[in-house]
Design a protein around this motif. Structure first.
Motif, mmCIF file in Angstrom:
data_model
loop_
_atom_site.group_PDB
_atom_site.id
_atom_site.type_symbol
_atom_site.label_atom_id
_atom_site.label_comp_id
_atom_site.label_asym_id
_atom_site.label_seq_id
_atom_site.Cartn_x
_atom_site.Cartn_y
_atom_site.Cartn_z
ATOM 1 N N GLY A 125 5.366 8.140 -23.185
ATOM 2 C CA GLY A 125 4.653 6.925 -22.812
ATOM 3 C C GLY A 125 3.995 7.010 -21.457
ATOM 4 O O GLY A 125 3.801 5.996 -20.774
ATOM 5 N N GLU A 126 3.594 8.228 -21.048
ATOM 6 C CA GLU A 126 3.032 8.442 -19.721
ATOM 7 C C GLU A 126 1.499 8.491 -19.724
ATOM 8 O O GLU A 126 0.903 8.754 -18.684
ATOM 9 C CB GLU A 126 3.567 9.754 -19.135
ATOM 10 C CG GLU A 126 5.070 9.784 -18.915
ATOM 11 C CD GLU A 126 5.469 9.083 -17.629
ATOM 12 O OE1 GLU A 126 4.648 9.047 -16.699
ATOM 13 O OE2 GLU A 126 6.593 8.552 -17.568
ATOM 14 N N LEU A 127 0.870 8.288 -20.883
ATOM 15 C CA LEU A 127 -0.591 8.385 -20.959
ATOM 16 C C LEU A 127 -1.202 7.020 -21.247
ATOM 17 O O LEU A 127 -0.649 6.215 -22.002
ATOM 18 C CB LEU A 127 -1.006 9.362 -22.075
ATOM 19 C CG LEU A 127 -0.748 10.846 -21.831
ATOM 20 C CD1 LEU A 127 -1.235 11.637 -23.028
ATOM 21 C CD2 LEU A 127 -1.433 11.332 -20.574
ATOM 22 N N ARG A 128 -2.374 6.786 -20.643
ATOM 23 C CA ARG A 128 -3.162 5.611 -20.993
ATOM 24 C C ARG A 128 -4.051 5.949 -22.183
ATOM 25 O O ARG A 128 -4.374 7.105 -22.428
ATOM 26 C CB ARG A 128 -4.028 5.180 -19.800
ATOM 27 C CG ARG A 128 -3.218 4.642 -18.630
ATOM 28 C CD ARG A 128 -4.139 4.226 -17.503
ATOM 29 N NE ARG A 128 -4.895 5.370 -16.981
ATOM 30 C CZ ARG A 128 -5.805 5.277 -16.011
ATOM 31 N NH1 ARG A 128 -6.086 4.092 -15.479
ATOM 32 N NH2 ARG A 128 -6.440 6.341 -15.577
ATOM 33 N N GLU A 129 -4.477 4.887 -22.903
ATOM 34 C CA GLU A 129 -5.314 5.123 -24.071
ATOM 35 C C GLU A 129 -6.697 5.622 -23.686
ATOM 36 O O GLU A 129 -7.348 6.329 -24.432
ATOM 37 C CB GLU A 129 -5.443 3.833 -24.884
ATOM 38 C CG GLU A 129 -4.132 3.423 -25.553
ATOM 39 C CD GLU A 129 -4.321 2.218 -26.444
ATOM 40 O OE1 GLU A 129 -5.476 1.781 -26.598
ATOM 41 O OE2 GLU A 129 -3.325 1.712 -26.983
ATOM 42 N N THR A 130 -7.212 5.234 -22.500
ATOM 43 C CA THR A 130 -8.552 5.644 -22.087
ATOM 44 C C THR A 130 -8.593 5.815 -20.580
ATOM 45 O O THR A 130 -7.822 5.192 -19.851
ATOM 46 C CB THR A 130 -9.608 4.599 -22.506
ATOM 47 O OG1 THR A 130 -10.877 5.003 -21.995
ATOM 48 C CG2 THR A 130 -9.262 3.218 -21.991
#
Length: 538
Positions: free
Chosen positions: A520-525
């Motif tokens: 859960g360490e990434l943003r969608e954009t």
């Protein structure tokens, strides 16, 4: 079904037992017996042992001792099924289905598969017995059997071919037992066919190991040699064996089962002290290939075909092979700068050859991982790891292609046209190359350790390298404005090298994304939201 279930539920433990018992011949003999009693297939044990021998985990002599135990282990299920226990077949099938269908726990589910497989075997034997009972008085069958009874050598050959074709000596011995029980064949002929089935079980693994290293190929050949010599020695005695075994009591089916077990016990007692000599004989007969397996970096070393049914073990094998692929690609990346700096044509050719090895090793890994997902029925976590392995291998293969196709092509142009970098320009290329190589090492560490902090560092390095590449390009443009001769003549070369190193680093950084996404360490954009812009529905 039974063999598949046992491998999936207990494959890791059995492999550990076989590998750990190799110090003692008696110990490995006993482990081979126990493993095969569970697997119900000496051929399956042979494939496990050839996998160990190919990786240097067990010697040929201990493996042959294990095979002698395996051959006895395969007779135990025949002994159990020689008793009239078909009445429990419906219960085994029912409970097997009830346990297998709803269960999510792997070992409990596979236990249901084992019960179901045993029940189907008992049912099949009962049906075979019923089907062959009328044959006892058949004139046609008598006409077919007469030549076999008169020519026991042909009966042995026939038994061997049928067992090899069925890929199971146990199945063929059980059929022979059913035919003997119905009176369709006499005990001496049944014994000759059993000898043939034992030889046929030694034939099964040989075609399956032709592509293995020499030590792995020696094991099935040595086992076949021992079994063939044993069959030749015992064949003249089958007429004498029938009255002695009959004196011990028992129905014809039990006579066949006792002969099968007795033959393997005697063979083990005679051959176990001689396995060292057999190993030396096979070493003389089966030599290593001229170019040697170990000298071919493109040939997989850890992809154990016998482990595919056990996803956890197979994934470990694939991981080791992917690490070999990473080492090959990292070596290509390191050496690529030396080719550009020194105009080393010999090293350039070596890197091109190494990329061929990378491509062949990648193809082997890709096919192996595909087999794990299709044949091994991995759980969700294992399927995810297979995807990560394949993704990492794909990125490594792309890096190898960029080094071989792009960087080596640029090195050839520099060498062919006698181009030179400016001192400042070369320092920039070296600095970025060193950063990319360091990131490669970090990516390998992320892949192995699955450390989220290291994965974040790797992604941050992508931004740092992007800034380095932009600064180097700007500095190069400034040198062009100043009219420096080296910068002018090598301008296209300089910018192309920077671009390719940046592309390589992008493939390296991709290693971190699956781990960061799972955490859960990434943003969608990466796009910033404009003020007043509509937000996406949550």
């Amino acid at each position: 079904m039974v063999r598949t279930a046992v491998l999936r539920a207990f494959g890791s433990e059995m492999r550990s037992l076989l590998a750990g018992a190799s110090r003692s011949r008696l110990g490995v003999f006993g482990v081979g017996l126990g493993v095969t009693a569970l697997l119900q297939s000496s051929a399956a044990t042979a494939l496990l042992l050839t996998g160990f021998a190919g990786r240097g985990m067990i010697g040929v002599a201990p493996a042959l001792a294990a095979m002698l135990g395996a051959d006895i282990g395969s007779t135990l299920i025949v002994q159990v099924l020689s008793f009239d226990i078909a009445v429990i077949a419906p219960g085994l099938i029912l409970f097997g289905v009830l346990i297998f269908m709803p269960s999510g726990a792997t070992r409990w589910r596979q236990s249901g598969r084992i019960l179901l497989g045993l029940g189907l075997m008992l049912l099949a034997l009962e049906l075979i017995g019923a089907a062959t009972a009328p044959l006892a008085g058949s004139d046609t069958l008598a006409a077919v059997i007469a030549p076999l009874a008169a020519d026991p050598v042909f009966a042995v050959v026939l038994g061997a071919l049928v067992a090899w074709g069925a890929h199971s000596s146990v199945a063929i011995v059980l059929v022979i037992m059913s035919m003997a029980a119905s009176g369709a064949i006499a005990p001496p002929l049944a014994f000759a066919l059993v000898l043939g089935a034992n030889v046929g079980s030694g034939l099964i693994p040989i075609p399956l190991t032709l592509g293995e290293r020499a030590p792995a190929r020696r094991i099935p050949i040595g086992n076949l040699l021992v079994r063939t010599l044993g069959a030749v020695a015992v064949l003249p005695l089958v007429q004498l064996a029938a009255p002695h075994l009959a004196a011990l009591g028992g129905e014809p089916a039990r006579l066949v089962a006792n002969f099968h077990t007795g033959f393997n016990l005697v063979l083990a007692a005679v051959a176990l002290p001689l396995v060292g000599g057999v190993a030396r004989l096979t070493a003389y007969a089966v030599r290593g290939r001229r170019h040697g397996d170990e000298t071919d970096p493109g040939r997989p070393r850890y992809l154990d075909d016998s482990a595919v049914d056990t996803p956890a073990v197979a994934i470990a094998c694939a991981t080791r092979e992917v690490m070999r692929l990473a080492d090959l690609v990292e070596g290509m990346l390191r050496d690529s700068l030396r080719v550009v700096r020194e105009d080393d044509a010999k090293l350039m050719s070596d890197i091109v050859a190494r990329d061929d090895s990378v491509d062949r090793l990648f193809d082997a890994i890709k096919l192996y991982i595909t087999r794990i997902t299709h044949e091994g029925t991995p759980d969700s976590g294992e399927s995810e790891r297979c995807t990560e392995l394949l993704t990492f291998a794909i990125n490594l293969e792309h890096i190898g292609d960029i080094v071989e196709t792009n960087l080596m092509d640029l090195a050839y142009k520099k060498m062919h046209h006698g181009l030179h970098f400016s001192d400042a320009g070369w320092a920039e290329v070296q600095r970025i190359h060193q950063r990319v190589v360091a990131n490669m090492g970090l990516a390998i560490n992320v892949f192995v350790s699955r450390d989220v902090a290291s994965a974040r560092q790797l992604v941050n390095e992508k931004a740092h390298l992007r800034e380095l590449e932009r600064a180097a390009s700007d500095a190069h443009v400034n040198r062009l404005r100043e009219g420096k001769p080296e910068s002018v003549e090598s301008s296209g070369l300089h910018l192309d090298v920077l671009r390719d190193l940046k592309r390589i680093n992008s493939h390296i950084t991709a290693t971190a994304y699956p781990l960061l996404e799972a955490a859960g360490e990434l943003r969608e954009t990466r796009l910033r939201e404009r003020s007043g812009a509509p937000r996406a529905a949550s």
